[in-house]
Design an enzyme around this catalytic site. Structure first.
Site, PDB file in Angstrom:
ATOM      1  N   ASP A  96      -0.399   0.565   6.606  1.00  0.00           N
ATOM      2  CA  ASP A  96       0.904   0.608   5.928  1.00  0.00           C
ATOM      3  C   ASP A  96       1.363   2.059   5.742  1.00  0.00           C
ATOM      4  O   ASP A  96       2.550   2.369   5.890  1.00  0.00           O
ATOM      5  CB  ASP A  96       0.840  -0.080   4.563  1.00  0.00           C
ATOM      6  CG  ASP A  96       0.758  -1.599   4.681  1.00  0.00           C
ATOM      7  OD1 ASP A  96       0.883  -2.127   5.809  1.00  0.00           O
ATOM      8  OD2 ASP A  96       0.558  -2.261   3.650  1.00  0.00           O
TER       9      ASP A  96
ATOM     10  N   GLY B  52      -8.379  -7.160   8.109  1.00  0.00           N
ATOM     11  CA  GLY B  52      -7.960  -8.515   7.758  1.00  0.00           C
ATOM     12  C   GLY B  52      -6.489  -8.695   8.054  1.00  0.00           C
ATOM     13  O   GLY B  52      -5.756  -7.723   8.280  1.00  0.00           O
ATOM     14  N   GLY B  53      -6.041  -9.925   8.060  1.00  0.00           N
ATOM     15  CA  GLY B  53      -4.646 -10.218   8.332  1.00  0.00           C
ATOM     16  C   GLY B  53      -3.750  -9.824   7.171  1.00  0.00           C
ATOM     17  O   GLY B  53      -4.223  -9.543   6.056  1.00  0.00           O
ATOM     18  N   SER B  54      -2.470  -9.827   7.419  1.00  0.00           N
ATOM     19  CA  SER B  54      -1.492  -9.539   6.380  1.00  0.00           C
ATOM     20  C   SER B  54      -1.668 -10.502   5.203  1.00  0.00           C
ATOM     21  O   SER B  54      -1.925 -11.691   5.397  1.00  0.00           O
ATOM     22  CB  SER B  54      -0.084  -9.694   6.975  1.00  0.00           C
ATOM     23  OG  SER B  54       0.901  -9.290   6.068  1.00  0.00           O
ATOM     24  N   SER B  55      -1.574  -9.995   3.992  1.00  0.00           N
ATOM     25  CA  SER B  55      -1.722 -10.781   2.756  1.00  0.00           C
ATOM     26  C   SER B  55      -3.112 -11.385   2.561  1.00  0.00           C
ATOM     27  O   SER B  55      -3.272 -12.323   1.778  1.00  0.00           O
ATOM     28  CB  SER B  55      -0.668 -11.890   2.658  1.00  0.00           C
ATOM     29  OG  SER B  55       0.627 -11.332   2.506  1.00  0.00           O
TER      30      SER B  55
ATOM     31  N   GLY C  52      -5.493  -9.515   1.337  1.00  0.00           N
ATOM     32  CA  GLY C  52      -6.002  -8.850   0.142  1.00  0.00           C
ATOM     33  C   GLY C  52      -6.704  -7.516   0.386  1.00  0.00           C
ATOM     34  O   GLY C  52      -7.334  -6.982  -0.528  1.00  0.00           O
ATOM     35  N   LYS C  53      -6.561  -6.955   1.597  1.00  0.00           N
ATOM     36  CA  LYS C  53      -7.249  -5.699   1.920  1.00  0.00           C
ATOM     37  C   LYS C  53      -6.888  -4.542   0.986  1.00  0.00           C
ATOM     38  O   LYS C  53      -7.773  -3.846   0.495  1.00  0.00           O
ATOM     39  CB  LYS C  53      -6.876  -5.228   3.335  1.00  0.00           C
ATOM     40  CG  LYS C  53      -7.199  -6.154   4.445  1.00  0.00           C
ATOM     41  CD  LYS C  53      -6.648  -5.621   5.757  1.00  0.00           C
ATOM     42  CE  LYS C  53      -5.168  -5.326   5.747  1.00  0.00           C
ATOM     43  NZ  LYS C  53      -4.303  -6.527   5.566  1.00  0.00           N
ATOM     44  N   SER C  54      -5.592  -4.330   0.785  1.00  0.00           N
ATOM     45  CA  SER C  54      -5.173  -3.164  -0.009  1.00  0.00           C
ATOM     46  C   SER C  54      -5.630  -3.287  -1.453  1.00  0.00           C
ATOM     47  O   SER C  54      -6.033  -2.298  -2.073  1.00  0.00           O
ATOM     48  CB  SER C  54      -3.652  -3.001   0.038  1.00  0.00           C
ATOM     49  OG  SER C  54      -3.219  -2.886   1.368  1.00  0.00           O
TER      50      SER C  54
END
Lengths: 179, 179, 179, 179
Positions: free
Chosen positions: A39, A12-15, A17-19
């Site tokens: 990251d 998914g894109g940055s921000s 919510g993946k992490s």
């Protein structure tokens, strides 16, 4: 329903919510899963590769550029992640497919022979951009520029959308597929 | 003098300065080196394994206990790190050999066929314990309990001592051996 | 609509989204605002006061206990925050009113004579508890135990609810009242 | 020797070891001391003031520039820190006197009437620059450019030097003066 799933790939894109979803998966899945991601790879780089050119660069507008030496280390890292899974570790991978389908193809090759669940983590660009402001630790513009880009041509077993669904609920949807 | 070194293993007790030396090595070595370590592995664990029992536990007196499920994931992680190196990444590993010679033997097996530089990072227990207070983010007692323990029976190509030598100077000594 | 607002107090339970809203306010408000909060106060404490008894303690079930020496330092900190505002800094305060109305009264006394906007940041307990899992860095149980407690008897100029509204949108609602 | 010391001001260049000494002081002093510093102030700024111009800027060569709006907020912050001490909190301040004697004069005015111990934290430029590499999270060049600058014209009650003395030992020397 997979009974011997070995790798969960969250793209998914940055921000988007993946992490956070990865952390929730670790909390709700009964077996222990390692969580690794792009990251962590960037953190492990020497300073010379945290710059545009040979390495990975973050432009003021949120564009991310990737050079040949970063690409080579990333490839070795993918190979290593796959080896962890082949050695028995269940692994959640949290990545940003800047190359869309081409990125997936590189992971597919690295993960050959492993049981993989491909998960798309979507979030509307406007909302992801807002969460980028909330976090305050990311280069502004990344969320917007990556929101659609990273999913182009990618095939998923499952997609979740954090725009209006809590990350923990998204994680439960994914966990239900882990068996 | 090794010309094709692929892995540098830094072993030392908590607060001996391993991670700082790893960062310095990344800054002074002309080629790009990835830096991975036991702290990164612990970060990637699910919450259930950051506890004593099955996982890794940190007692109030600084003793670290390691359970079977942590051990299994650690083994898979070692295999993965070795695979990264075999795939072409130069890798600095920063570890704490809680099992002394037995820990080294496990790494030796994982890294079989790779060119490895084994580096002992020493620091007098009293000084390491003081630096633990300076950092303020570590369980007190770890530095003292690990200072001698982690070197028992371990064979090194090179040893550095941060007690009275700056980490950057230690890194330069190591870098001179990388060729 | 206040034209000379000097302090914005955000009160809400753990994981309700206060700090994120504070960051958004800093980004969207045209004037520069300092952001301070209870987390910063806890970081500035000596280790002896980050424990139950005299200090602030975090029990395994999420209960927070507060001792007399913590209370005294907190009082001095409130006085200092008020002095910053009187000296001309616009200040966003992000706090958790563990004592409900009594906590507000203590702030009211400290901030006497200043133009203050009191903002309640609500989030349904179930959702806040889920976000606690997403963050992964908080003692589990705090979100749930604080969600209702911190608002008891507190009077607000404005309330926002992050359960189904993005933090940036909540911040914009608040910013519209800053004038 | 002061029996009612209220504030300890630690002044030194970047990577001289001030923050570590502050943590050690908190650990070794029998009374509870709050620890505040310039890093905390910078964290509390809005993004618009973490840039050169109006705010505080960090140039690629390590030079730090300070604009009028940062200066105004810093002044209000100093007033607030002094108010915390007057309200009964013992406070350790960790700062970088970019203006040398002029910076001290501003603190002297803010802290008027309080019992203050002025401590110079020195570290040879070469060694501080090396520790900047070890930390890996600071703009390179700051340590070197600030090492001598920040002490120009400043009067101390006590000076410590971390070049060849451990931070904890420096802290003990300071603590012996606290009485």
């Amino acid at each position: 329903m997979t009974t011997h799933l070995q790798v969960i790939v969250l793209n998914g894109g940055s921000s988007s919510g993946k992490s956070g979803i990865a952390r929730c998966l670790q909390a709700v899945l009964p077996d222990p899963w390692l969580s690794v991601g792009i990251d962590g790879l960037v953190d492990s780089l020497p300073p010379s590769l945290k710059e545009p050119g040979d390495g990975i660069g973050f432009a003021p507008d949120g564009e991310v550029s990737v050079g040949p030496r970063f690409r080579a280390l990333e490839q070795a890292w993918m190979t290593g992640v796959a080896a962890m899974a082949r050695a028995g570790a269940r692994v959640i991978v949290d990545d940003v497919f800047l190359g869309g389908a081409a990125s997936q193809e590189r992971w597919r090759t690295a993960l050959a022979g492993l049981e993989v669940l491909w998960v798309g983590v979507r979030c509307e660009a406007r909302v992801a951009a807002g969460r980028e402001v909330v976090r305050g630790d990311r280069q502004r513009g990344m969320a917007e520029s990556q929101a659609a880009l990273v999913h182009q041509g990618v095939a998923y077993d499952l997609e979740v959308d954090t725009t209006r669904t809590e990350s923990l609920d998204c994680a439960r949807t994914i966990a239900a597929r882990v068996g």
